[in-house]
Design an enzyme around this catalytic site. Structure first.
Site, PDB file in Angstrom:
ATOM      1  N   GLU A   1      57.560 -23.398   4.808  1.00 32.28           N
ATOM      2  CA  GLU A   1      57.826 -21.961   4.770  1.00 32.28           C
ATOM      3  C   GLU A   1      57.149 -21.366   5.997  1.00 32.28           C
ATOM      4  O   GLU A   1      55.932 -21.426   6.136  1.00 32.28           O
ATOM      5  CB  GLU A   1      57.262 -21.336   3.495  1.00 32.28           C
ATOM      6  CG  GLU A   1      57.506 -19.846   3.394  1.00 32.28           C
ATOM      7  CD  GLU A   1      56.550 -19.158   2.450  1.00 32.28           C
ATOM      8  OE1 GLU A   1      56.080 -18.056   2.789  1.00 32.28           O
ATOM      9  OE2 GLU A   1      56.248 -19.718   1.380  1.00 32.28           O
TER      10      GLU A   1
ATOM     11  N   CYS B   1      53.809 -12.974   2.980  1.00 31.68           N
ATOM     12  CA  CYS B   1      54.944 -13.551   3.717  1.00 31.68           C
ATOM     13  C   CYS B   1      56.236 -12.798   3.438  1.00 31.68           C
ATOM     14  O   CYS B   1      57.204 -12.942   4.182  1.00 31.68           O
ATOM     15  CB  CYS B   1      55.104 -15.017   3.351  1.00 31.68           C
ATOM     16  SG  CYS B   1      55.238 -15.320   1.571  1.00 31.68           S
TER      17      CYS B   1
END
Length: 509
Positions: free
Chosen positions: A245, A282
């Site tokens: 990620e 994020c």
């Protein structure tokens, strides 16, 4: 590699707190991976795995006070936030234990022989098996939920894979304490210490992904760091899956009708989302498409009022704080960019949130304003004012992959009026999670969750949050015309383990 001391640092002062460990040498990496490899068989029993995960959750919860204290000292994230994050982490471990007990992740499929089919079908029995040792790279912004005991570790252990974690340098003391708790939980079930390895140091992270006994890797962090490890994983003589990620802009589109209907509400919600955790999520919304005109003006005014009143916060480390301030200044210097509320740092190492505005037309073609389409980690967002839907579509069409994409609709649009369905289709092409009338910060741990997206949001099509994250660490294998006595119990007639299975195309429970 030369071993150096690993220090815990107070982000509020920049002062060293304690020397925690030594950076791992190549020999240390090899020893940790080999210990994990030797521990694979100990995780074969699903009942033991599930019990271990539940004990790990209970042990972490029992150590809450000391773990939260250690994490706050190293991250400045605050006790309230960290207490909630630890609870989430324990929930993840219990949720994966339930999945291990239930067994559907094994994806058992049986096709019995059929000589009438063209071509004939032999006896075929398929299920999923663990990959082996998993390397986990901890994230800076979640010292529990995306670190040593986080989703990558929990899902890998649930799949039957031992784990070697490369600790994040921002919270080494917390990592050591958590690893000790997990190893204690493992010992309570007769599992060897090698099921949870922990390493420190940048070089150790590179050595880890290259080790021939590492079978897969999970990463949460920057595009630059993740891509370097992804390339190293692909360049191995035997490449391995790398589930990374990386970065995400998490665009938001506010329709003209929605802005006219509830500008103040949307502005306030945006402010809360982009400043949450000092903007270090994020899934922070980093680009917001807002209509030009009076309705958009009202939204921007509401946003400005809320952001200007938001308290400053300490970022995770000095490097991130400096990068944030420099990144905001570089973006603010671009032609046509406005700064309604400046994002700044004070003498006490705290950063205050802010936002930028720019005409969306500046973003419809390649140029220096492309910098505004890159993630800026911290409490800032870019509001792009669009004149018409075509202009908004042109900006969306230029965006890379994202973890999330959000649209705010009017009541009529939510009921199916206008082109709302077309907007959702456009957002679906660029994101792994599409939200309507909400905000992306806050990722529920649920079976239907997807936390990933087209590159650079992630390097694979898998999720790092939710029950299906377990699938990353298994592979399918089919047995053909295998004598019953030699079949794994999961594939035998009579379903002795009581697993959900699909037999001759029909579900059997």
């Amino acid at each position: 590699m030369t071993a150096r001391g690993v220090w815990s640092v107070d982000p509020r002062t920049g002062e060293r707190r304690e020397e925690v460990a030594a950076e791992a040498t190549a020999q240390d990496v090899d020893a940790a991976v080999r210990a994990a490899h030797a521990a694979r068989g100990s995780l074969a029993d699903r009942a033991v795995r599930a019990a271990f995960l539940r004990t790990a959750a209970a042990s972490l919860a029992g150590a809450e006070a000391s773990l939260v204290e250690a994490a706050d000292a190293e991250t400045a994230l605050g006790r309230i936030r960290l207490t909630g994050e630890l609870a989430r982490t324990c929930h993840q471990l219990r949720a994966f234990a339930d999945l291990v007990d239930e067994g559907s992740f094994l994806d058992v499929i049986i096709d019995r022989p059929d000589d009438t089919a063209v071509p004939p079908v032999p006896d075929l029995r398929r299920y999923r098996v663990p990959l082996g040792v998993v390397a986990v790279y901890a994230a800076s912004n979640f010292p529990f939920a995306f670190s040593v005991p986080g989703g990558d570790t929990a899902s890998a252990l649930a799949a039957g894979c031992p784990v070697v974690v490369k600790a994040h340098p921002d919270h080494p003391a917390t990592s050591e304490r958590v690893a000790a708790v997990l190893r204690g939980a493992a010992a309570a079930h007769g599992l060897p210490e090698g099921v949870i390895g922990l390493l420190h140091g940048f070089d150790a992270g590179v050595e880890l992904v290259r080790h021939p006994l590492v079978a897969a890797a999970g990463f949460t962090g920057s595009v630059r760091g993740g891509r370097a490890l992804f390339d190293a994983a692909a360049a191995r003589p035997a490449p391995i899956p790398f589930h990374g990620e990386l970065g995400s802009l998490n665009p938001v589109l506010v329709t003209r009708a929605a802005a006219g209907e509830r500008a103040e509400e949307i502005g306030a919600g945006l402010a809360a989302s982009m400043t949450l955790g000092t903007g270090q999520f994020c899934v922070k919304p980093g680009l917001v498409l807002v209509p030009d005109g009076a309705s958009g003006d009202g939204l921007v005014a509401a946003l400005a009022g809320q952001v200007s009143r938001a308290a400053p916060g300490v970022m995770l480390d000095r490097r991130m704080s400096d990068a944030f301030v420099a990144g905001v200044a570089e973006r603010a210097a671009l032609p046509g960019v406005g700064v309604p509320v400046p994002a700044e740092a004070d003498a006490e190492r705290r950063v205050s949130p802010g936002f930028l505005t720019v005409p969306a037309a500046r973003l419809t073609a390649a140029g220096p304003h492309d910098l505004l389409l890159e993630e800026c980690f911290g409490p800032v967002t870019v509001v792009a004012r669009y004149r018409g839907e075509d202009e908004a579509d042109a900006v969306l069409s230029r965006l890379p992959g994202n973890l999330t994409a959000t649209v705010h609709l009017s009541a009529g649009e939510a009921a199916g009026e206008g082109a709302a369905a077309d907007v959702l289709a456009r957002l679906t092409r660029i994101a792994g999670r599409v939200l309507v009338d909400g905000w992306p910060t806050g990722v529920a741990v649920a079976l239907a969750q997807h936390h990933g997206g087209p590159y650079p949001a992630s390097t694979s099509t898998s999720t790092s949050v939710g029950g299906t994250a377990l699938e990353r660490w298994t592979r399918p294998v089919a047995y053909q015309t295998t004598p019953p006595a030699l079949l794994p119990p999961e594939l035998r007639d009579g379903n002795p383990l009581g697993l959900p299975r699909r037999v001759d195309g029909r579900w059997e429970r």
